[in-house]
Motif scaffolding. Structure first.
Motif: not given
Length: 227
Positions: A114-124, A203-212, A221-227
């Motif tokens: 866990k790199h930083t403190a995390l805000p709450p998020i609405d997700a499935d 995608d349905s969470h309006h996020g992104t996923i990329v692979v390196e 794999f890097s996933i970004s989920l907007p608050i």
């Protein structure tokens, strides 16, 4: 054609694609269920058939077909999200705890940071749990034995960023462009739907996923989920 029009057309095409898959899988499921039932009855009434040379192959292919139909159903449902307040770090802690015994048998270590403190998020939580299990399973299959899987989570640019990295053999460059496409697989017994489902959920969470990845240097794999 402007960007909004293009995205609407792309979304309409994807919805039509899912609808077509849903109809096909529904039509196939009924006869598959009947055939599977007949095979089970046959084996119960005539146990000697299990000794036939081709019987094991028949049952293995039947199980694969059922698995494929289940994954198609999962793919069709992957864009339906039921959001609720979700603690992603606690979710990942539980997942790591659950998979550790199995990974230990393969001499694979899994690490969570866990790199930083995390805000709450609405997700499935159900759909995201499936995403993380799938990525961890893919990493473990790529490594085989003796390796490491590292999961990181942190808050960055108004989004929660999760990375799943392994030190396996990596993915050839020519495979990366189609890795999230449905029914594209380079595994011997893969269905090609696992990563397609993963991308649909993100995608349905309006996020992104990329692979390196680089052959011989592991995959992330890097996933970004907007608050």
């Amino acid at each position: 054609m402007n960007k909004d029009t293009y995205e609407k057309q792309l979304q309409a095409m994807e919805e039509q694609h899912r609808f077509t898959l849903q109809k096909i899988s529904h039509e196939i499921r009924n006869p598959v269920t009947l055939i599977n039932s007949f095979l089970q009855i046959m084996e119960e009434q005539h146990p000697e058939v299990s000794q036939f040379e081709c019987w094991t192959q028949i049952m293995e292919n039947m199980n694969f077909l059922k698995s494929l139909l289940n994954e198609i159903s999962d793919y069709n449902r992957s864009s339906i999200i039921h959001s609720e307040p979700t603690n992603l770090y606690h979710m990942l802690q539980r997942i790591v705890q659950d998979v550790t015994p199995t990974l230990s048998e393969q001499k694979i270590q899994i690490h969570l940071h866990k790199h930083t403190a995390l805000p709450p998020i609405d997700a499935d939580p159900v759909k995201l749990r499936e995403v993380f299990y799938n990525l961890i399973r893919n990493s473990a299959e790529a490594i085989g034995t003796n390796g490491n899987i590292t999961i990181g989570i942190g808050y960055e640019n108004e989004s929660i960023v999760i990375t799943v990295a392994d030190d396996g053999p990596g993915i050839p460059k020519e495979h990366l462009s189609a890795i999230f496409e449905p029914f594209v697989t380079y595994k011997k017994e893969g269905t090609g739907l696992g990563l397609a489902i993963t991308k649909n959920v993100i995608d349905s969470h309006h996020g992104t996923i990329v692979v390196e990845s680089k052959k011989g240097s592991g995959t992330q794999f890097s996933i970004s989920l907007p608050i």
